[in-house]
Motif scaffolding. Structure first.
Motif, PDB file in Angstrom:
ATOM      1  N   ILE A  13      -8.400   9.265   6.325  1.00 50.38           N
ATOM      2  CA  ILE A  13      -8.368   9.968   5.041  1.00 50.38           C
ATOM      3  C   ILE A  13      -8.796  11.414   5.235  1.00 50.38           C
ATOM      4  O   ILE A  13      -9.918  11.694   5.662  1.00 50.38           O
ATOM      5  CB  ILE A  13      -9.266   9.253   4.008  1.00 50.38           C
ATOM      6  CG1 ILE A  13      -8.727   7.842   3.774  1.00 50.38           C
ATOM      7  CG2 ILE A  13      -9.333  10.047   2.710  1.00 50.38           C
ATOM      8  CD1 ILE A  13      -9.638   6.949   2.967  1.00 50.38           C
ATOM      9  N   ALA A  41      -0.701   4.808   0.388  1.00 45.61           N
ATOM     10  CA  ALA A  41      -2.006   5.468   0.542  1.00 45.61           C
ATOM     11  C   ALA A  41      -2.169   6.702  -0.328  1.00 45.61           C
ATOM     12  O   ALA A  41      -3.242   6.932  -0.886  1.00 45.61           O
ATOM     13  CB  ALA A  41      -2.246   5.834   2.012  1.00 45.61           C
ATOM     14  N   THR A  53     -12.036   6.376  -3.633  1.00 45.11           N
ATOM     15  CA  THR A  53     -11.851   4.944  -3.851  1.00 45.11           C
ATOM     16  C   THR A  53     -10.495   4.499  -3.319  1.00 45.11           C
ATOM     17  O   THR A  53      -9.487   5.171  -3.522  1.00 45.11           O
ATOM     18  CB  THR A  53     -11.935   4.622  -5.362  1.00 45.11           C
ATOM     19  OG1 THR A  53     -13.187   5.103  -5.858  1.00 45.11           O
ATOM     20  CG2 THR A  53     -11.834   3.135  -5.612  1.00 45.11           C
ATOM     21  N   ASN A  54     -10.497   3.354  -2.654  1.00 46.87           N
ATOM     22  CA  ASN A  54      -9.269   2.744  -2.167  1.00 46.87           C
ATOM     23  C   ASN A  54      -8.874   1.625  -3.128  1.00 46.87           C
ATOM     24  O   ASN A  54      -9.521   0.596  -3.186  1.00 46.87           O
ATOM     25  CB  ASN A  54      -9.488   2.176  -0.761  1.00 46.87           C
ATOM     26  CG  ASN A  54      -8.299   1.377  -0.267  1.00 46.87           C
ATOM     27  OD1 ASN A  54      -7.222   1.414  -0.849  1.00 46.87           O
ATOM     28  ND2 ASN A  54      -8.497   0.646   0.820  1.00 46.87           N
ATOM     29  N   ALA A  93      -3.531  10.032   4.361  1.00 46.13           N
ATOM     30  CA  ALA A  93      -4.216   8.755   4.560  1.00 46.13           C
ATOM     31  C   ALA A  93      -3.205   7.775   5.141  1.00 46.13           C
ATOM     32  O   ALA A  93      -1.998   7.959   4.978  1.00 46.13           O
ATOM     33  CB  ALA A  93      -4.781   8.234   3.245  1.00 46.13           C
ATOM     34  N   CYS A 107      -2.279   3.590   5.484  1.00 49.34           N
ATOM     35  CA  CYS A 107      -2.539   2.197   5.135  1.00 49.34           C
ATOM     36  C   CYS A 107      -2.653   1.393   6.430  1.00 49.34           C
ATOM     37  O   CYS A 107      -1.880   1.597   7.349  1.00 49.34           O
ATOM     38  CB  CYS A 107      -1.377   1.643   4.316  1.00 49.34           C
ATOM     39  SG  CYS A 107      -1.129   2.492   2.741  1.00 49.34           S
ATOM     40  N   CYS A 164       0.822  -1.201   0.000  1.00 46.58           N
ATOM     41  CA  CYS A 164       0.000   0.000   0.000  1.00 46.58           C
ATOM     42  C   CYS A 164       0.860   1.258   0.000  1.00 46.58           C
ATOM     43  O   CYS A 164       1.842   1.338   0.721  1.00 46.58           O
ATOM     44  CB  CYS A 164      -0.897  -0.021   1.240  1.00 46.58           C
ATOM     45  SG  CYS A 164      -1.982   1.408   1.417  1.00 46.58           S
ATOM     46  N   ASP A 198      -2.786   5.163  -3.702  1.00 41.70           N
ATOM     47  CA  ASP A 198      -3.855   4.170  -3.777  1.00 41.70           C
ATOM     48  C   ASP A 198      -5.234   4.715  -3.445  1.00 41.70           C
ATOM     49  O   ASP A 198      -6.236   4.055  -3.714  1.00 41.70           O
ATOM     50  CB  ASP A 198      -3.539   2.987  -2.858  1.00 41.70           C
ATOM     51  CG  ASP A 198      -2.326   2.199  -3.342  1.00 41.70           C
ATOM     52  OD1 ASP A 198      -2.065   2.219  -4.561  1.00 41.70           O
ATOM     53  OD2 ASP A 198      -1.644   1.579  -2.509  1.00 41.70           O
ATOM     54  N   VAL A 199      -5.304   5.885  -2.841  1.00 40.04           N
ATOM     55  CA  VAL A 199      -6.607   6.515  -2.595  1.00 40.04           C
ATOM     56  C   VAL A 199      -6.835   7.519  -3.717  1.00 40.04           C
ATOM     57  O   VAL A 199      -6.031   8.431  -3.925  1.00 40.04           O
ATOM     58  CB  VAL A 199      -6.664   7.208  -1.218  1.00 40.04           C
ATOM     59  CG1 VAL A 199      -7.963   7.984  -1.053  1.00 40.04           C
ATOM     60  CG2 VAL A 199      -6.507   6.177  -0.106  1.00 40.04           C
ATOM     61  N   SER A 209     -15.163   2.011  -1.761  1.00 46.43           N
ATOM     62  CA  SER A 209     -15.262   3.447  -2.024  1.00 46.43           C
ATOM     63  C   SER A 209     -16.320   4.070  -1.128  1.00 46.43           C
ATOM     64  O   SER A 209     -17.173   3.382  -0.582  1.00 46.43           O
ATOM     65  CB  SER A 209     -15.586   3.715  -3.494  1.00 46.43           C
ATOM     66  OG  SER A 209     -16.839   3.165  -3.819  1.00 46.43           O
ATOM     67  N   VAL A 262      -7.632   1.388   4.105  1.00 52.68           N
ATOM     68  CA  VAL A 262      -6.952   2.666   4.306  1.00 52.68           C
ATOM     69  C   VAL A 262      -7.850   3.530   5.186  1.00 52.68           C
ATOM     70  O   VAL A 262      -9.062   3.613   4.960  1.00 52.68           O
ATOM     71  CB  VAL A 262      -6.670   3.374   2.963  1.00 52.68           C
ATOM     72  CG1 VAL A 262      -6.076   4.748   3.183  1.00 52.68           C
ATOM     73  CG2 VAL A 262      -5.741   2.533   2.098  1.00 52.68           C
TER      74      VAL A 262
END
Length: 131
Positions: free
Chosen positions: A64, A28, A54-55, A122, A124, A26, A31-32, A104, A61
């Motif tokens: 955020i 974050a 969306t993750n 964010a 992980c 991850c 990935d977010v 999401s 995660v």
């Protein structure tokens, strides 16, 4: 002999490039993903904006934080369990709770001003930080 060494080196590089990241890895901040779309104009002149967070990581995660302008202010109330202003320019999604891997969160707000919902931070849930 040198040609076979080159072939091994090339094969190793190709293997590294084509090998997907291990499950559960991850980053974050990568990935977010946040998408924001302008919706219908309202009778009062404000617009409704739809936001999808969306993750795409292989792990949950949490924590955020989204940039939401100096003073996130909406015409219609937004559920504080989904997004809430914690300080100027900083809105917390789901009270810091996690979005599952591949999951999401969707919300909309109505405002005269569009707030660019950019990711601020964010974390992980595999122990790595995305701040």
């Amino acid at each position: 002999m040198a040609a076979s060494a080159v072939a091994v080196a090339v094969a190793s590089i190709v293997l590294l490039v084509l090998t997907p990241p291990a499950a559960g890895r991850c980053d974050a901040m990568k990935d977010v993903r946040v998408k924001e779309n302008a919706g219908q104009a309202q009778l009062n002149g404000a617009k409704e904006y739809a936001v999808v967070v969306t993750n795409t990581a292989g792990v949950p995660v949490s924590g955020i934080h989204l940039y939401c302008g100096f003073d996130f202010h909406t015409v219609s109330p937004v559920d504080a369990d989904i997004i809430a202003l914690v300080k100027n320019g900083d809105c917390l999604l789901r009270r810091g709770g996690a979005i599952a891997a591949g999951g999401s969160v969707t919300f909309s707000y109505t405002s005269y001003t569009r707030y660019s919902m950019d990711l601020l931070a964010a974390t992980c849930n595999d122990g790595s930080s995305g701040i």
